[in-house]
Design an enzyme around this catalytic site. Structure first.
Site, mmCIF file in Angstrom:
data_model
loop_
_atom_site.group_PDB
_atom_site.id
_atom_site.type_symbol
_atom_site.label_atom_id
_atom_site.label_comp_id
_atom_site.label_asym_id
_atom_site.label_seq_id
_atom_site.Cartn_x
_atom_site.Cartn_y
_atom_site.Cartn_z
ATOM 1 N N CYS A 1 56.043 67.773 17.770
ATOM 2 C CA CYS A 1 56.446 68.642 17.953
ATOM 3 C C CYS A 1 55.257 70.034 17.836
ATOM 4 N N GLU B 1 75.922 81.932 36.359
ATOM 5 C CA GLU B 1 77.277 81.713 36.260
ATOM 6 C C GLU B 1 77.551 80.974 37.727
ATOM 7 N N LYS C 1 53.450 73.272 24.423
ATOM 8 C CA LYS C 1 53.534 73.156 25.622
ATOM 9 C C LYS C 1 54.144 74.242 26.373
ATOM 10 N N GLU D 1 55.013 68.160 32.858
ATOM 11 C CA GLU D 1 55.045 69.412 32.425
ATOM 12 C C GLU D 1 53.651 69.909 32.207
ATOM 13 N N TYR E 1 57.733 63.146 31.167
ATOM 14 C CA TYR E 1 57.979 64.651 30.982
ATOM 15 C C TYR E 1 56.401 64.798 31.318
ATOM 16 N N CYS F 1 56.302 70.118 21.537
ATOM 17 C CA CYS F 1 57.004 70.869 22.241
ATOM 18 C C CYS F 1 56.329 72.454 22.381
HETATM 19 P P1 FAD Z 1 56.551 62.980 15.429
HETATM 20 O O1 FAD Z 1 56.894 64.594 14.942
HETATM 21 O O2 FAD Z 1 55.851 62.487 16.036
HETATM 22 O O3 FAD Z 1 56.309 62.891 13.419
HETATM 23 C C1 FAD Z 1 55.746 61.801 12.768
HETATM 24 C C2 FAD Z 1 54.904 62.194 11.705
HETATM 25 O O4 FAD Z 1 54.709 61.398 10.869
HETATM 26 C C3 FAD Z 1 53.171 62.644 12.433
HETATM 27 O O5 FAD Z 1 52.805 63.690 11.529
HETATM 28 C C4 FAD Z 1 52.303 61.518 11.902
HETATM 29 O O6 FAD Z 1 50.952 61.746 11.479
HETATM 30 C C5 FAD Z 1 53.270 61.164 10.556
HETATM 31 N N1 FAD Z 1 52.618 59.808 10.314
HETATM 32 C C6 FAD Z 1 52.690 58.004 11.366
HETATM 33 N N2 FAD Z 1 52.084 57.260 10.565
HETATM 34 C C7 FAD Z 1 52.132 57.642 9.154
HETATM 35 C C8 FAD Z 1 51.619 56.994 8.108
HETATM 36 N N3 FAD Z 1 52.267 55.887 8.236
HETATM 37 N N4 FAD Z 1 51.674 57.419 7.137
HETATM 38 C C9 FAD Z 1 51.902 58.653 6.882
HETATM 39 N N5 FAD Z 1 52.508 60.051 8.187
HETATM 40 C C10 FAD Z 1 52.332 59.287 9.543
HETATM 41 N N6 FAD Z 1 60.511 67.156 21.657
HETATM 42 C C11 FAD Z 1 61.377 68.578 22.567
HETATM 43 O O7 FAD Z 1 62.532 68.322 21.894
HETATM 44 N N7 FAD Z 1 61.442 69.166 23.924
HETATM 45 C C12 FAD Z 1 60.391 69.792 23.964
HETATM 46 O O8 FAD Z 1 59.761 70.279 24.886
HETATM 47 C C13 FAD Z 1 59.126 68.062 23.562
HETATM 48 N N8 FAD Z 1 57.894 68.465 23.910
HETATM 49 C C14 FAD Z 1 57.655 67.988 24.057
HETATM 50 C C15 FAD Z 1 55.971 67.512 24.505
HETATM 51 C C16 FAD Z 1 54.851 66.819 24.131
HETATM 52 C C17 FAD Z 1 53.596 66.872 24.900
HETATM 53 C C18 FAD Z 1 55.695 65.719 23.418
HETATM 54 C C19 FAD Z 1 54.530 64.171 23.642
HETATM 55 C C20 FAD Z 1 56.555 65.937 23.440
HETATM 56 C C21 FAD Z 1 57.356 66.559 22.830
HETATM 57 N N9 FAD Z 1 58.446 66.352 22.942
HETATM 58 C C22 FAD Z 1 59.841 67.613 23.144
HETATM 59 C C23 FAD Z 1 59.029 65.170 21.522
HETATM 60 C C24 FAD Z 1 58.896 65.903 20.789
HETATM 61 O O9 FAD Z 1 57.744 66.581 20.183
HETATM 62 C C25 FAD Z 1 58.979 63.956 19.033
HETATM 63 O O10 FAD Z 1 60.219 64.076 20.018
HETATM 64 C C26 FAD Z 1 59.286 64.844 18.274
HETATM 65 O O11 FAD Z 1 57.882 65.725 17.192
HETATM 66 C C27 FAD Z 1 59.792 63.465 17.695
HETATM 67 O O12 FAD Z 1 59.637 63.358 16.009
HETATM 68 P P2 FAD Z 1 59.631 62.399 14.606
HETATM 69 O O13 FAD Z 1 59.966 62.851 13.317
HETATM 70 O O14 FAD Z 1 60.282 61.356 14.868
HETATM 71 O O15 FAD Z 1 57.690 61.979 14.623
HETATM 72 P P1 NDP Z 2 57.569 57.922 29.730
HETATM 73 O O1 NDP Z 2 57.543 56.354 28.576
HETATM 74 O O2 NDP Z 2 58.506 59.266 29.550
HETATM 75 O O3 NDP Z 2 56.437 58.056 30.787
HETATM 76 C C1 NDP Z 2 55.089 57.347 31.248
HETATM 77 C C2 NDP Z 2 55.488 57.429 32.525
HETATM 78 O O4 NDP Z 2 53.901 57.211 32.921
HETATM 79 C C3 NDP Z 2 56.233 56.999 33.931
HETATM 80 O O5 NDP Z 2 56.081 58.422 35.138
HETATM 81 C C4 NDP Z 2 55.351 56.014 33.806
HETATM 82 O O6 NDP Z 2 55.583 55.132 35.224
HETATM 83 C C5 NDP Z 2 53.542 56.268 33.664
HETATM 84 N N1 NDP Z 2 52.688 54.781 33.395
HETATM 85 C C6 NDP Z 2 53.178 54.108 32.399
HETATM 86 N N2 NDP Z 2 52.157 53.525 32.413
HETATM 87 C C7 NDP Z 2 51.604 53.846 33.539
HETATM 88 C C8 NDP Z 2 49.768 53.014 34.174
HETATM 89 N N3 NDP Z 2 49.102 52.764 33.445
HETATM 90 N N4 NDP Z 2 49.499 53.522 34.917
HETATM 91 C C9 NDP Z 2 49.810 54.390 35.895
HETATM 92 N N5 NDP Z 2 51.433 55.114 35.467
HETATM 93 C C10 NDP Z 2 51.962 54.477 34.373
HETATM 94 O O7 NDP Z 2 55.994 58.836 28.610
HETATM 95 P P2 NDP Z 2 55.977 60.582 28.572
HETATM 96 O O8 NDP Z 2 54.917 60.372 27.418
HETATM 97 O O9 NDP Z 2 55.393 61.568 29.310
HETATM 98 O O10 NDP Z 2 57.149 60.589 27.758
HETATM 99 C C11 NDP Z 2 57.734 60.358 26.352
HETATM 100 C C12 NDP Z 2 59.144 60.788 25.478
HETATM 101 O O11 NDP Z 2 58.353 62.221 24.969
HETATM 102 C C13 NDP Z 2 59.962 61.437 27.035
HETATM 103 O O12 NDP Z 2 60.891 60.469 26.909
HETATM 104 C C14 NDP Z 2 60.803 62.734 26.484
HETATM 105 O O13 NDP Z 2 61.407 62.190 25.326
HETATM 106 C C15 NDP Z 2 59.340 63.106 25.482
HETATM 107 N N6 NDP Z 2 58.557 65.208 25.875
HETATM 108 C C16 NDP Z 2 60.187 65.891 25.326
HETATM 109 C C17 NDP Z 2 59.802 66.695 26.233
HETATM 110 C C18 NDP Z 2 60.604 67.776 26.481
HETATM 111 O O14 NDP Z 2 61.470 68.015 25.659
HETATM 112 N N7 NDP Z 2 60.625 68.817 27.588
HETATM 113 C C19 NDP Z 2 58.293 66.961 27.179
HETATM 114 C C20 NDP Z 2 57.585 66.083 26.814
HETATM 115 C C21 NDP Z 2 58.174 64.771 26.341
HETATM 116 P P3 NDP Z 2 56.472 54.121 35.757
HETATM 117 O O15 NDP Z 2 58.378 54.803 35.899
HETATM 118 O O16 NDP Z 2 56.380 53.745 37.286
HETATM 119 O O17 NDP Z 2 56.639 53.694 34.116
#
Ligand code: FAD
Ligand code: NDP
Length: 524
Positions: A88, A504, A96, A234, A230, A93
């Site tokens: 995050c 609203e 982004k 985004e 997502y 998050c």
């Molecule tokens: P993480 O935050 O992924 O933390 C896991 C940590 O463990 C990492 O630092 C990793 O390196 C470490 N780790 C892994 N394996 C090991 C190991 N063996 N030993 C030591 N350390 C290790 N969520 C929202 O609510 N709002 C958003 O707007 C949003 N935007 C997102 C945008 C993007 C592009 C992405 C990819 C995700 C987004 N998410 C968003 C999702 C959110 O970031 C994740 O759901 C959240 O960070 C999950 O938290 P976590 O604690 O499970 O793991």
């Molecule tokens: P998702 O697993 O939600 O989506 C994957 C996307 O990639 C789908 O559209 C899928 O299509 C497509 N896809 C998968 N495999 C292929 C392939 N081989 N070729 C082409 N397209 C493919 O993953 P995200 O990484 O987008 O998000 C992961 C999670 O992170 C979300 O579920 C969300 O909870 C969290 N997140 C939250 C955000 C927020 O709160 N604003 C922002 C970003 C992430 P198909 O539907 O056909 O399988």
């Protein structure tokens, strides 16, 4: 070290501070390791310093326990690395939302002349400057997390952990130094990483993921985003908003799992803002041309026809894989779902080994969202370290997709409500509205739409709310409380609006879909 030695001695003498609930596996491994130099013992050990892990560790320490967090970031295949805080903070998050904000500002600059600002020339965007500012903020958060851990006396280790036995973890630091840590309870909060479609030729060598995009020093230029959920939408949204030539390639539907009417409006609005969509297509190969451009060949899934174009950047946004593979889970008997690789947990977040827990993105069936990981972590710490029996409630979790027109929702989609309750028992109230800010700026509001999904039977319990418009996250958060408390349509209608706002409009949803009446809001 002296403290550790004293502690080990105390453990041996008085039977130890551990009250093991389960027998220790692998015979004498624990006993032997207890004697090993450098081993340290904790009440709670958290693997993963992201949203869930840090929340859990801090809460447990606050409750007086001896806690350690281990966190280690494996660089992305492109070599991008970052600090403490997890997905995050570093590659999710936070960067982004800041880049989304940068893109929204571009829209405001376009609106400004309508409001009398004399913007006399084209206002260019400087990626390098934006990225540096965003990255500096992220680095300040990394630092903040370290300070918070220190303040709360949580021991932080920058090591990559894997299980030695049920109560012991081995951590390896960047330089190869090993540390052994043992604890009464272990929480796995290792999150996930982006998937690479390695079956596609050139995908790994030439593509990047969300682990890299926020850390690019130079503009990605003309970008192909593959995926339609997502992350894909985004990223494509802010790239378009930053005036970069952006194409989304989706193989099926946008935002699978979300209300599909809303999802279509999200992509319609993006298309109106300049994002190009290649629908029903899948990439076949990526080739680097002599001039450095990336040539992508794809297939139209319906016609089977191949096509190609060149891009500066390919961003794979095709889902994420949980970070569970290097943990040695099989050795200690923690069960995973072999398909998703996620850890199987019960409603107490316990794995198949009773004192080992999993929270956040690494756990099966949990929403991949920061606030759910944080709340699950805190509640788990409270259950483990105090008298609490409060469980995390994963129902009615609100979320927002930060696309150019934001989409906030909580509860059931229309499709889910109909599937669960039957069409006859579901009433959907809806409205197309025009945000006041759009009027003077002459913005198109065709996709500004709200729908509330309710049971038809009075008092018409609200099952879901879907809001597409500016500041959707801010709007949805408040209504989520109402829905969590079991609000009915009648109660929402008796809620006085705040004028003039977009929120609203939710309290003014009078037209049901069933009535067939025009849901366009006119006047105040
Ligand atoms: P993480 O935050 O992924 O933390 C896991 C940590 O463990 C990492 O630092 C990793 O390196 C470490 N780790 C892994 N394996 C090991 C190991 N063996 N030993 C030591 N350390 C290790 N969520 C929202 O609510 N709002 C958003 O707007 C949003 N935007 C997102 C945008 C993007 C592009 C992405 C990819 C995700 C987004 N998410 C968003 C999702 C959110 O970031 C994740 O759901 C959240 O960070 C999950 O938290 P976590 O604690 O499970 O793991
Ligand atoms: P998702 O697993 O939600 O989506 C994957 C996307 O990639 C789908 O559209 C899928 O299509 C497509 N896809 C998968 N495999 C292929 C392939 N081989 N070729 C082409 N397209 C493919 O993953 P995200 O990484 O987008 O998000 C992961 C999670 O992170 C979300 O579920 C969300 O909870 C969290 N997140 C939250 C955000 C927020 O709160 N604003 C922002 C970003 C992430 P198909 O539907 O056909 O399988």
């Amino acid at each position: 070290m002296a403290a550790t030695a004293a502690r080990v001695k105390a453990l041996r003498g008085a039977g130890g501070r551990f009250r093991w609930r389960t027998p220790v596996v692998a015979g004498g491994v624990r006993g032997a390791a207890q004697d090993a130099a450098g081993q340290q013992d904790y009440d709670l050990l958290v693997i993963g310093g992201g949203s869930g892990g840090l929340a859990c560790a801090k809460e447990a320490a606050q409750l007086g326990k001896k806690v350690a967090v281990v966190d280690y970031v494996e660089p992305s295949p492109r070599g991008t690395r970052w600090g403490l805080g997890g997905t995050c903070v570093n590659v999710g998050c936070i960067p982004k939302k800041l880049m989304h904000q940068a893109a929204l500002l571009g829209g405001m600059i376009r609106d400004a002349p309508h409001y009398g600002w004399e913007v006399t020339q084209q206002v260019p965007h400087n990626w390098r400057k934006m990225a540096e500012a965003v990255q500096n903020h992220v680095k300040s958060l990394n630092w903040g997390h370290r300070v918070q851990l220190q303040d709360r006396k949580v021991k932080y280790f920058n090591i990559k952990a894997s299980f030695v036995n049920e109560h012991m973890v081995r951590g390896v630091a960047k330089g190869g130094k090993e540390t052994l840590l043992s604890a009464e309870h272990i929480v796995i909060a290792t999150g996930g990483r982006p998937k690479y479609p390695t079956h596609i030729e050139g995908a790994l060598e030439h593509g990047i993921t969300s682990d890299d995009i926020f850390w690019l020093k130079e503009s990605p230029g003309k970008t192909l985003v593959v995926g339609a959920s997502y992350v894909a939408l985004e990223c494509a949204g802010f790239l378009t908003g930053l005036r970069l030539d952006t194409t989304v390639m989706m193989r099926s539907i946008p935002l699978r799992g979300f209300d599909q009417q809303m999802s279509s409006l999200v992509t319609e609005y993006m298309a109106s803002q300049g994002t190009q969509f290649l629908r029903g297509c899948t990439p076949l190969r990526v080739k680097k041309l002599p001039d450095g451009q990336l040539q992508v060949t794809w297939e139209d899934l319906e016609s089977g026809r191949e096509d190609m174009d060149t891009f500066d950047t390919i961003l794979w946004a095709v889902g994420r894989v949980p970070e569970t593979r290097g943990l040695n889970l099989e050795k200690v008997g923690v069960n995973i779902n072999p398909d998703s690789q996620k850890i199987l947990v019960d409603d107490r977040e316990a794995t198949s080994v009773p004192h080992i827990y999993a929270i956040g993105d690494a756990a099966e069936g949990r929403p991949e969202l920061t606030p759910t990981a944080i709340m699950a972590g805190r509640l788990l710490a409270q259950r483990l370290c105090s008298q609490s029996s409060d469980l995390m409630d994963y129902s009615n979790v609100p979320t927002t997709v930060f696309t150019p027109l934001e989409y906030g929702c909580v509860g059931l989609s229309e499709e889910e409500a109909v599937a669960r309750h039957g069409e006859e028992h579901v009433e959907v109230y809806h409205a197309y509205y025009k945000p006041l800010e759009f009027t003077v700026a002459e913005r198109d509001a065709s996709q500004c739409y709200i729908k509330m999904v309710c049971l038809r039977e009075p008092p018409q319990l609200v099952l879901g709310l879907h809001f597409l418009g500016p500041n959707a996250g801010e709007v949805t958060q408040g209504f989520a409380l109402g829905i969590k408390c079991g609000a009915s349509y009648a109660q929402v209608m008796r809620t006085v609006g705040i004028h003039p706002t977009c929120a609203e409009e939710v309290a003014k949803l009078r037209i049901s879909k069933r009535s067939g009446l025009d849901p366009t809001v006119t006047g105040c």
